[in-house]
Design an enzyme around this catalytic site. Structure first.
Site, PDB file in Angstrom:
ATOM      1  CE  LYS A   1     -85.087  36.452  84.866  1.00 34.70           C
ATOM      2  NZ  LYS A   1     -84.610  37.571  84.034  1.00 34.70           N
TER       3      LYS A   1
ATOM      4  NE  ARG B   1     -82.165  33.977  79.718  1.00 35.87           N
ATOM      5  CZ  ARG B   1     -81.703  34.244  80.935  1.00 35.87           C
ATOM      6  NH1 ARG B   1     -81.933  33.448  81.932  1.00 35.87           N
ATOM      7  NH2 ARG B   1     -81.041  35.340  81.147  1.00 35.87           N
TER       8      ARG B   1
ATOM      9  NE  ARG C   1     -77.696  42.926  86.987  1.00 38.68           N
ATOM     10  CZ  ARG C   1     -78.512  41.985  86.506  1.00 38.68           C
ATOM     11  NH1 ARG C   1     -79.570  41.615  87.181  1.00 38.68           N
ATOM     12  NH2 ARG C   1     -78.269  41.441  85.348  1.00 38.68           N
TER      13      ARG C   1
ATOM     14  NE  ARG D   1     -74.725  39.413  85.370  1.00 41.69           N
ATOM     15  CZ  ARG D   1     -75.956  38.889  85.363  1.00 41.69           C
ATOM     16  NH1 ARG D   1     -76.638  38.763  86.491  1.00 41.69           N
ATOM     17  NH2 ARG D   1     -76.509  38.497  84.246  1.00 41.69           N
TER      18      ARG D   1
ATOM     19  NE  ARG E   1     -78.004  39.730  79.940  1.00 38.80           N
ATOM     20  CZ  ARG E   1     -77.946  40.335  81.128  1.00 38.80           C
ATOM     21  NH1 ARG E   1     -77.241  41.439  81.280  1.00 38.80           N
ATOM     22  NH2 ARG E   1     -78.588  39.837  82.147  1.00 38.80           N
TER      23      ARG E   1
END
Ligand code: AMP
Length: 215
Positions: free
Chosen positions: A14, A89, A128, A161, A172
């Site tokens: 996204k 969300r 990531r 992160r 998540r």
């Protein structure tokens, strides 16, 4: 004027897509995750409240997020069209957003769902890396920086992160299933849901997006 919502599991791409679409269609990119990370970094009250939830990979309470987005949508750049990335969300957030849009006389163009299989999402998230300084996004395999650990754009340090670590990734994904999948049904009922197969290189997904919405 175009107003989009981008929905997808964490790691569905996204943020990357929103950054590309922002450039092409000149829209405001409103990422609640980026706003929260900025608040944490700046040490604001909101940041202090949000940090523990974020580090654990849990959702920040609706009332905090809704107030933050409401304020952001009133800023000038949002009046020429926007991408909401990572919001809503929960169904409660989606309902609150409908009310905000109504109050401001705005309409959604589409709620775009970026569809990616779970195993791909896990691979993307665990690899990531983000620039501590400018927020640019990399992947150790799919999109590595020229020099390991250093941002191509600004020379900043690349970090993982906290919520991209394995335990948080698991939470998540659970939260996406429990809280966010019902949001897809919410927009389907309104006739606004558009699904985009996003298990492909970023440029290809972007091309498909522009084919569908770029005119
Ligand atoms: P993201 O960068 O979109 O994955 O967001 C990072 C973290 O910020 C999430 O795991 C949540 O803890 C929090 N967050 C971002 N957007 C929302 C939202 N709309 N509602 C609740 N929490 C959010």
């Amino acid at each position: 004027m175009k107003n989009f919502i981008f929905i997808g599991a964490p790691g569905a791409g996204k943020g990357t897509q929103a950054a590309m679409v922002k450039q092409d269609l000149h829209l405001a990119h409103i990422s609640t995750g980026d706003m929260l990370r900025a608040a944490v970094k700046a040490g604001t009250e909101l940041g202090k409240e949000a940090k523990a939830y974020m580090d654990a990979g849990e959702l920040v309470p609706d009332e905090l997020i809704i107030a933050m987005v409401k304020e952001r949508l009133q800023e000038e750049d949002a009046q020429n069209g926007f991408i909401l990335d990572g919001f809503p969300r929960t169904v409660a957030q989606a309902e609150a957003l409908q009310q905000m849009l109504e109050e401001q006389g705005l309409k959604l163009t589409a709620a775009v769902s970026f569809e990616v299989p779970e195993e791909v999402v896990i691979e993307r998230l665990s690899g990531r890396r983000v620039c501590k300084q400018c927020g640019a996004i990399y992947h150790i395999k799919n999109n590595p920086p020229k020099q390991e650990g250093i941002c191509d754009k600004c020379g900043g340090e690349l970090i993982q992160r906290d919520d991209d670590k394995p335990e948080a990734i698991k939470r998540r994904l659970e939260s996406f299933k429990a809280d966010t999948e019902p949001v897809l049904a919410f927009y389907e009922k309104l006739g606004l849901l558009r699904k985009l197969q996003a298990d492909a290189p970023a440029e290809e997904v972007h091309r498909k997006f522009l084919e569908a919405f770029g005119d």
